[in-house]
Design a protein around this motif. Structure first.
Motif, PDB file in Angstrom:
ATOM      1  N   ASN A   8       0.829  -1.211   0.000  1.00 44.24           N
ATOM      2  CA  ASN A   8       0.000   0.000   0.000  1.00 44.24           C
ATOM      3  C   ASN A   8       0.866   1.264   0.000  1.00 44.24           C
ATOM      4  O   ASN A   8       0.575   2.232  -0.719  1.00 44.24           O
ATOM      5  CB  ASN A   8      -0.915  -0.008   1.223  1.00 44.24           C
ATOM      6  CG  ASN A   8      -1.894   1.142   1.227  1.00 44.24           C
ATOM      7  OD1 ASN A   8      -2.379   1.572   0.190  1.00 44.24           O
ATOM      8  ND2 ASN A   8      -2.196   1.664   2.411  1.00 44.24           N
ATOM      9  N   ALA A   9       1.945   1.235   0.763  1.00 46.31           N
ATOM     10  CA  ALA A   9       2.809   2.417   0.843  1.00 46.31           C
ATOM     11  C   ALA A   9       3.597   2.638  -0.447  1.00 46.31           C
ATOM     12  O   ALA A   9       3.887   3.778  -0.821  1.00 46.31           O
ATOM     13  CB  ALA A   9       3.773   2.279   2.026  1.00 46.31           C
ATOM     14  N   LYS A  10       3.940   1.570  -1.128  1.00 45.87           N
ATOM     15  CA  LYS A  10       4.763   1.657  -2.340  1.00 45.87           C
ATOM     16  C   LYS A  10       3.946   1.506  -3.613  1.00 45.87           C
ATOM     17  O   LYS A  10       4.521   1.382  -4.706  1.00 45.87           O
ATOM     18  CB  LYS A  10       5.835   0.561  -2.305  1.00 45.87           C
ATOM     19  CG  LYS A  10       6.756   0.628  -1.104  1.00 45.87           C
ATOM     20  CD  LYS A  10       7.652   1.846  -1.143  1.00 45.87           C
ATOM     21  CE  LYS A  10       8.649   1.842  -0.007  1.00 45.87           C
ATOM     22  NZ  LYS A  10       9.562   3.013  -0.061  1.00 45.87           N
ATOM     23  N   PHE A  11       2.635   1.546  -3.513  1.00 50.57           N
ATOM     24  CA  PHE A  11       1.794   1.264  -4.679  1.00 50.57           C
ATOM     25  C   PHE A  11       2.067   2.232  -5.825  1.00 50.57           C
ATOM     26  O   PHE A  11       2.099   1.839  -6.996  1.00 50.57           O
ATOM     27  CB  PHE A  11       0.313   1.322  -4.266  1.00 50.57           C
ATOM     28  CG  PHE A  11      -0.621   0.912  -5.367  1.00 50.57           C
ATOM     29  CD1 PHE A  11      -0.825  -0.418  -5.658  1.00 50.57           C
ATOM     30  CD2 PHE A  11      -1.295   1.872  -6.116  1.00 50.57           C
ATOM     31  CE1 PHE A  11      -1.690  -0.803  -6.670  1.00 50.57           C
ATOM     32  CE2 PHE A  11      -2.156   1.499  -7.135  1.00 50.57           C
ATOM     33  CZ  PHE A  11      -2.360   0.162  -7.406  1.00 50.57           C
ATOM     34  N   GLY A  12       2.247   3.507  -5.510  1.00 54.91           N
ATOM     35  CA  GLY A  12       2.517   4.495  -6.553  1.00 54.91           C
ATOM     36  C   GLY A  12       3.786   4.176  -7.321  1.00 54.91           C
ATOM     37  O   GLY A  12       3.835   4.295  -8.555  1.00 54.91           O
ATOM     38  N   GLN A  13       4.838   3.750  -6.613  1.00 52.20           N
ATOM     39  CA  GLN A  13       6.079   3.372  -7.287  1.00 52.20           C
ATOM     40  C   GLN A  13       5.899   2.101  -8.098  1.00 52.20           C
ATOM     41  O   GLN A  13       6.483   1.964  -9.182  1.00 52.20           O
ATOM     42  CB  GLN A  13       7.199   3.189  -6.265  1.00 52.20           C
ATOM     43  CG  GLN A  13       7.643   4.463  -5.590  1.00 52.20           C
ATOM     44  CD  GLN A  13       8.906   4.256  -4.774  1.00 52.20           C
ATOM     45  OE1 GLN A  13       9.799   3.501  -5.146  1.00 52.20           O
ATOM     46  NE2 GLN A  13       8.981   4.937  -3.633  1.00 52.20           N
ATOM     47  N   PHE A  14       5.123   1.161  -7.579  1.00 48.29           N
ATOM     48  CA  PHE A  14       4.884  -0.073  -8.330  1.00 48.29           C
ATOM     49  C   PHE A  14       4.178   0.215  -9.650  1.00 48.29           C
ATOM     50  O   PHE A  14       4.380  -0.497 -10.634  1.00 48.29           O
ATOM     51  CB  PHE A  14       4.047  -1.034  -7.498  1.00 48.29           C
ATOM     52  CG  PHE A  14       4.751  -1.578  -6.287  1.00 48.29           C
ATOM     53  CD1 PHE A  14       6.107  -1.374  -6.112  1.00 48.29           C
ATOM     54  CD2 PHE A  14       4.049  -2.285  -5.324  1.00 48.29           C
ATOM     55  CE1 PHE A  14       6.762  -1.867  -4.986  1.00 48.29           C
ATOM     56  CE2 PHE A  14       4.689  -2.797  -4.209  1.00 48.29           C
ATOM     57  CZ  PHE A  14       6.048  -2.573  -4.029  1.00 48.29           C
ATOM     58  N   MET A  15       3.354   1.235  -9.691  1.00 50.62           N
ATOM     59  CA  MET A  15       2.614   1.552 -10.906  1.00 50.62           C
ATOM     60  C   MET A  15       3.413   2.438 -11.859  1.00 50.62           C
ATOM     61  O   MET A  15       3.397   2.230 -13.078  1.00 50.62           O
ATOM     62  CB  MET A  15       1.296   2.256 -10.552  1.00 50.62           C
ATOM     63  CG  MET A  15       0.305   1.402  -9.773  1.00 50.62           C
ATOM     64  SD  MET A  15      -0.306  -0.031 -10.704  1.00 50.62           S
ATOM     65  CE  MET A  15       0.649  -1.354  -9.933  1.00 50.62           C
ATOM     66  N   PHE A  16       4.133   3.450 -11.318  1.00 47.81           N
ATOM     67  CA  PHE A  16       4.736   4.482 -12.166  1.00 47.81           C
ATOM     68  C   PHE A  16       6.244   4.620 -12.003  1.00 47.81           C
ATOM     69  O   PHE A  16       6.848   5.428 -12.708  1.00 47.81           O
ATOM     70  CB  PHE A  16       4.091   5.847 -11.875  1.00 47.81           C
ATOM     71  CG  PHE A  16       2.597   5.845 -11.956  1.00 47.81           C
ATOM     72  CD1 PHE A  16       1.955   5.834 -13.179  1.00 47.81           C
ATOM     73  CD2 PHE A  16       1.824   5.853 -10.801  1.00 47.81           C
ATOM     74  CE1 PHE A  16       0.580   5.838 -13.260  1.00 47.81           C
ATOM     75  CE2 PHE A  16       0.444   5.858 -10.864  1.00 47.81           C
ATOM     76  CZ  PHE A  16      -0.182   5.842 -12.099  1.00 47.81           C
ATOM     77  N   GLY A  17       6.864   3.899 -11.094  1.00 49.58           N
ATOM     78  CA  GLY A  17       8.286   4.075 -10.866  1.00 49.58           C
ATOM     79  C   GLY A  17       8.567   5.422 -10.230  1.00 49.58           C
ATOM     80  O   GLY A  17       7.886   5.854  -9.301  1.00 49.58           O
ATOM     81  N   ARG A  18       9.566   6.129 -10.765  1.00 47.72           N
ATOM     82  CA  ARG A  18       9.931   7.453 -10.248  1.00 47.72           C
ATOM     83  C   ARG A  18       9.325   8.578 -11.074  1.00 47.72           C
ATOM     84  O   ARG A  18       9.815   9.714 -11.065  1.00 47.72           O
ATOM     85  CB  ARG A  18      11.461   7.587 -10.189  1.00 47.72           C
ATOM     86  CG  ARG A  18      12.114   6.651  -9.199  1.00 47.72           C
ATOM     87  CD  ARG A  18      13.609   6.856  -9.085  1.00 47.72           C
ATOM     88  NE  ARG A  18      14.301   6.531 -10.336  1.00 47.72           N
ATOM     89  CZ  ARG A  18      15.055   7.377 -11.010  1.00 47.72           C
ATOM     90  NH1 ARG A  18      15.189   8.629 -10.579  1.00 47.72           N
ATOM     91  NH2 ARG A  18      15.663   7.010 -12.115  1.00 47.72           N
ATOM     92  N   TYR A  19       8.280   8.251 -11.817  1.00 47.23           N
ATOM     93  CA  TYR A  19       7.570   9.279 -12.595  1.00 47.23           C
ATOM     94  C   TYR A  19       7.080  10.364 -11.627  1.00 47.23           C
ATOM     95  O   TYR A  19       6.509  10.056 -10.578  1.00 47.23           O
ATOM     96  CB  TYR A  19       6.381   8.650 -13.316  1.00 47.23           C
ATOM     97  CG  TYR A  19       5.960   9.373 -14.574  1.00 47.23           C
ATOM     98  CD1 TYR A  19       6.455   8.994 -15.813  1.00 47.23           C
ATOM     99  CD2 TYR A  19       5.061  10.430 -14.522  1.00 47.23           C
ATOM    100  CE1 TYR A  19       6.063   9.644 -16.977  1.00 47.23           C
ATOM    101  CE2 TYR A  19       4.673  11.086 -15.672  1.00 47.23           C
ATOM    102  CZ  TYR A  19       5.166  10.694 -16.900  1.00 47.23           C
ATOM    103  OH  TYR A  19       4.790  11.342 -18.049  1.00 47.23           O
ATOM    104  N   PRO A  20       7.305  11.654 -11.943  1.00 40.65           N
ATOM    105  CA  PRO A  20       6.928  12.729 -10.998  1.00 40.65           C
ATOM    106  C   PRO A  20       5.479  12.613 -10.540  1.00 40.65           C
ATOM    107  O   PRO A  20       4.577  12.390 -11.351  1.00 40.65           O
ATOM    108  CB  PRO A  20       7.160  14.004 -11.824  1.00 40.65           C
ATOM    109  CG  PRO A  20       8.198  13.622 -12.831  1.00 40.65           C
ATOM    110  CD  PRO A  20       7.930  12.188 -13.165  1.00 40.65           C
TER     111      PRO A  20
END
Length: 385
Positions: free
Chosen positions: A98-110
């Protein structure tokens, strides 16, 4: 006499009789599918035993004693929400996912620019779904928008640097964004190139046949990791000074050409399965070579090899994780990269992240498999709607 002979003729249709009680219902299904023979009964008992051994602990780990929210690793310590387990281990650490979901989806995309890949994904789904539904009209226009217009729009959205959009370098891309981009481009490019290579390998022109054979056998003779390594590390050494290509573009080309070589052999198998009479019939109608292939041969050949085509697509979708070797991070690569985060370093973090990645890969692969089965049944000669 004639009238008496016909007196027994039925004047109305007999009412249908119900099926025997033992031929329908749950009990009949269990008897026919699970206990039809001694061998089936033994396998069913063994299967039920394995399910009883595996499923309860899995449910216990994944749901009952799992940790669903938290700010750091302390939420996923040995003491889980359901208490300490008998052997001292806690449940799944879904708080990490849950905490890393954004990175799992987009990587380091701003973060402030993530609406752009989301919009590109929405457009992709909006164009793909009507193309997959047979009853939706205007398939030609739909295909043009999906395979020609959408890539241009997606490039503008994802890369930016035009129309007022900030530039986002491809090294910042990652996660599911990279996986889906590599897969979509690979599928869209490998199928037409594979068809051309298959036709070229069966060509009667020696030079064309030789070039296609050399390309196919060379690509199929090396692993994908080698192709990616050559495209990423070796290719720049052969280019003129100051000339370079984006690493992500090189990976796209490598994956597409690698899949095209395997696709060529799948399509060639379908071409060889077409009876010789189909070719002769097309020739007797006065059709030219490309007319014969487009209208007569290829529709039949591609229908026969739908399982092989989808199998190649599924393999390519999973092989996108190999871009990790050239320092590109797809979904699996980003998940593995986050294992080194000291804030989430727990014994349950790796298993939770890998199971999440496996579930995402399985979802896409299962969807492709089920749709291929649907298309096989629909295109089957004896299939009736």
């Amino acid at each position: 006499m004639a009238q008496s002979d016909l007196s027994w003729v039925r004047t109305e249709m007999a009412q249908p009789m119900p099926a025997p009680a033992g031929e329908y219902g749950l009990g009949a299904w269990v008897r026919k599918n699970l206990f039809a023979s001694v061998g089936d009964s033994i396998l069913t008992v063994i299967g039920l035993f394995l399910v009883a051994m595996i499923l309860p602990p899995l449910i216990n780990w994944a749901f009952i004693h799992a940790v669903w929210s938290g700010a750091d690793r302390t939420a996923c310590a040995t003491v889980a929400q359901g208490g300490v387990q008998p052997d001292g281990w806690s449940g799944a650490c879904w708080a990490f996912v849950n905490a890393k979901f954004g990175q799992f989806m987009f990587g380091r995309y701003p973060f402030e620019e993530r609406w752009r890949p989301i919009l590109a994904a929405v457009l992709f789904v909006a164009l793909l779904v009507p193309l997959l539904i047979p009853r939706v009209p205007r398939k030609g226009l739909n295909a043009v928008l999906l395979f020609f217009v959408l890539p241009i729009v997606a490039f503008v959205l994802l890369v930016g640097n035009m129309f007022g959009l900030p530039h986002v370098e491809t090294p910042l891309w990652g996660g599911l964004l990279v996986t889906l981009t590599l897969s979509f481009v690979g599928i869209a490019v490998s199928l037409p190139i594979g068809i051309l290579l298959a036709l070229g390998r069966r060509s009667k022109m020696p030079v064309v046949k030789m070039l296609c054979v050399i390309f196919i056998e060379t690509i199929r003779g090396v692993p994908l990791i080698t192709v990616l390594f050559m495209a990423s590390v070796m290719l720049p050494l052969f280019l003129p000074a100051g000339v370079t290509f984006d690493k992500f573009l090189r990976a796209l080309i490598g994956v597409s050409l690698f899949a095209a070589a395997y696709m060529a052999e799948v399509v060639r198998g379908g071409l060889q399965a077409i009876p010789k009479g189909q070719y002769e019939g097309a020739d007797s109608l006065g059709l030219r070579y490309w007319q014969k292939m487009y209208f007569i041969v290829l529709p039949q050949a591609l229908k026969l090899v739908i399982p092989g085509i989808v199998n190649t697509f599924i393999g390519m979708f999973k092989d996108t994780s190999l871009v990790y070797i050239i320092s590109m991070f797809d979904l699996l690569g980003v998940v593995r990269q986050n294992f080194s985060d000291a804030n989430w370093a727990t014994p349950q973090t790796p298993a939770s992240g890998l199971i999440f990645a496996a579930a995402v890969f399985w979802l896409f692969c299962f969807g492709m498999s089920r749709y291929s089965i649907f298309m096989e049944r629909r295109l089957d000669t004896g299939y009736k709607r």
